[in-house]
Design a protein around this motif. Structure first.
Motif, PDB file in Angstrom:
ATOM      1  N   ASP A   1     -48.974  -7.254  22.826  1.00 11.65           N
ATOM      2  CA  ASP A   1     -48.037  -6.561  23.314  1.00 11.65           C
ATOM      3  C   ASP A   1     -48.344  -5.092  23.155  1.00 11.65           C
ATOM      4  O   ASP A   1     -47.485  -4.162  23.410  1.00 11.65           O
ATOM      5  CB  ASP A   1     -46.459  -6.722  22.569  1.00 11.65           C
TER       6      ASP A   1
ATOM      7  N   GLU B   1     -48.097 -13.376  21.858  1.00 18.20           N
ATOM      8  CA  GLU B   1     -47.120 -12.512  21.916  1.00 18.20           C
ATOM      9  C   GLU B   1     -46.758 -12.166  20.246  1.00 18.20           C
ATOM     10  O   GLU B   1     -46.909 -13.087  19.451  1.00 18.20           O
ATOM     11  CB  GLU B   1     -45.696 -12.625  22.504  1.00 18.20           C
TER      12      GLU B   1
ATOM     13  N   THR C   1     -46.478 -17.817  24.013  1.00 18.05           N
ATOM     14  CA  THR C   1     -45.336 -16.940  24.040  1.00 18.05           C
ATOM     15  C   THR C   1     -44.234 -17.470  23.235  1.00 18.05           C
ATOM     16  O   THR C   1     -44.242 -18.600  22.752  1.00 18.05           O
ATOM     17  CB  THR C   1     -44.607 -16.879  25.388  1.00 18.05           C
TER      18      THR C   1
END
Ligand code: D5M
Ligand code: FE
Ligand code: ZN
Length: 530
Positions: free
Chosen positions: A355, A21, A53
């Protein structure tokens, strides 16, 4: 203490098979000793994890003893090299831009991207709630055509109905058969498909229009102003003609010609916030000429502060080089297996921020049917190209991002428009002008039976029913953009250096550029990575 740049972190993660991410990368990059944190994160990743993450980073930071002295990394040349590689120069790529585009700009001269210090760390935090992405006109799974005669009848009927409706209110039209039985000398008008265009012995032009009742010939006199438009005509496009019937009512003399066109009053929608989209195409992974370094610089740039506002990535076809597309193509293949080409493409896709919202349509090198409209990739290919969960839709498709509608079309018909129209109206050097013609005709591939292969469907998915705010194509491997009646037309260049064929026909591709659109203003900047 020097920072590990986000781009370097991403490439490190990618090389070990992980996605991340954006926020996770930002967190690692801002840590006191980002290299050690990175190692710690990787060590502590749960088994089977593919995406790093922020939770993973938090867990690693909490559990770590990383406050101690770290190795002195100043003067780490590897890192410096990676950083500068991630900093593209924003230069004038000698792209052509339409003069009618006062709002379109591309930065000229270097616009350095910060590579040192905390300002280089992109705060990539994105708020998914602010985003919106809708697709319309996706015909994937909706193909009904079997190629029979009746399919051709219905697709052309639908085209005439839909594009004709944009003209019928503008002229007092009559069906072809009714015009034949009107008295000579009458003012007449007709809406129809162009069936034939030929010159007469005396240098005038005969344009035959066809509607549901039959055909009728229209004569454009060589000394009339409308004669300039004849060289723009393509077979099967929808037109309205107004004129005067000859004495015997067998032909009409053209007084005016109307295209479905984009109204001059078209006011494009814009996004409510400063968010950007990267519009690219023609990646051609699997070709020996695929420019991996330029691609990597682009992907890494998206992780930097300069690229942080890019939240959407649109890919207008030719993801891979494919096999058997052109004669002797195999001599320039780096990867010969089509599935392996898509696997390699997916690896390259992994390098862009996780993202990003990604939308993809296929092109003529992709493994879907060649005839247009082309349905989106099948399940097997979708599974292969799953990095960052892209939206995979048909060629063409209309994608609306934060209120801005983008008509995505690969662009095979541009070759035909460029071949058939005079140089000043459409050329490879100014591909956006060829796109203007498609907007004027309100159809992405008007001509049937030529170079562009078309599959008849119940409805004409290739008609441009709604005026888009942005028209995005690729295929011709030339970068060019401009505005036509306030619609931003962008042809996005490619990521493939010149092939032998292109050399033989003098196509000099614009490779390694990413046009970036500000969705709140529809301004364009071009980033160069080659
Ligand atoms: O198309 C890239 C551009 O080059 C496009 O304008 C078509 C043209 N092209 C490339 N190879 C050929 C061959 N062999 N014949 C005709 N035209 C060609 P792309 O779809 O990426 O190959
Ligand atoms: Fe291509
Ligand atoms: Zn193509």
């Amino acid at each position: 203490m020097p920072l590990e740049g986000p781009a370097r972190i991403v490439s490190e993660l990618t090389s070990r098979g992980y996605n991340a991410e954006r926020e996770a990368v930002t967190k690692i990059a801002s840590a006191d000793d980002s290299r050690a944190v990175l190692e710690r994160v990787i060590e502590s990743l749960p088994e089977g994890a593919l995406v790093v993450t922020t939770d993973h980073v938090d867990a690693a930071l909490d559990g770590s003893q990383l406050t101690g002295p770290s190795s002195d990394r100043s003067g780490d040349s590897t890192d410096a090299a990676a950083q500068s590689a991630a900093s593209p120069s924003t230069t004038d790529p000698s792209v052509s831009t339409g003069e009618s585009s006062p709002n379109s700009t591309h930065e000229v001269g270097p616009s350095p991207v910060e590579t040192e210090g905390s300002s280089s760390v992109a705060d990539r935090s994105v708020d998914p709630d602010l985003r919106s992405l809708e697709i319309s006109n996706d015909m994937t799974g909706a193909s009904t055509g079997t190629g029979e005669y009746s399919d051709f009848v219905s697709v052309f009927r639908d085209r005439l109905d839909r594009l004709g409706s944009k003209l019928r209110s503008r002229v007092n039209h009559r069906p072809a058969t009714a015009i034949e039985s009107m008295p000579g000398g009458e003012e007449v008008a007709m809406v129809g498909l162009v069936n034939d265009v030929r010159s007469t012995a005396s240098g005038h032009w005969l344009v035959e229009l066809e509607d549901a009742t039959g055909t009728f010939p229209w004569l454009v006199m060589k000394d009339r102003e409308y004669v300039d438009l004849v060289d723009e005509l393509l077979c099967d496009e929808v037109l309205a003609m107004e004129g005067t019937l000859a004495d015997d009512s067998g032909i009409a003399f053209v007084d005016s010609m109307h295209f479905p066109d984009v109204p001059r009053t078209h006011e494009p929608s814009t996004a409510d916030r400063p968010v950007q989209a990267a519009l690219i195409s023609d990646v051609h992974v699997g070709s020996q000429e695929f420019m991996a370094d330029a691609w990597n610089r682009f992907a890494d740039w998206l992780h930097t502060e300069a690229g942080e506002r890019v939240e959407y990535l649109l890919l207008a076809g030719d993801m891979v080089e494919g096999v058997g597309v052109y004669p002797d193509q195999d001599e320039e293949l780096d990867i010969v297996d089509i599935y392996e080409q898509y696997e390699a493409f997916n690896e390259h896709l992994k390098r862009v921020p996780g993202d990003l919202e990604i939308v993809m349509i296929p092109g003529n090198h992709d493994a879907v049917r060649l005839a247009e409209p082309q349905p989106g990739f099948d399940e097997e290919l979708r599974e292969i190209m799953s990095a960052h969960d892209p939206r995979i839709v048909s060629n063409p498709s209309m994608v609306t991002i934060e209120g801005v509608s983008v008509l995505m079309y690969h662009g095979v018909s541009l070759d035909e428009v460029i071949a058939e129209l005079p140089e000043e109206k459409a050329s490879y050097d100014e591909p956006h002008r060829a796109m203007y013609q498609l907007l004027k005709k309100r159809h992405v591939a008007p001509q049937f039976g030529g170079h562009t292969r078309l599959a008849p469907e119940e409805q004409d998915y290739l008609a441009i029913d709604e005026v888009p705010d942005i028209f995005h194509t690729g295929h011709v491997h030339k970068l060019g953009f401009g505005k036509y009646h306030n619609v931003l037309a962008i042809n996005s260049g490619c990521w493939q250096a010149q092939t032998d064929f292109q050399k033989s026909v003098n196509i000099d591709p614009d490779a390694g550029y990413a046009p970036i659109v500000d969705l709140d203003t529809l301004d364009v900047t071009v980033q160069k990575f080659s």
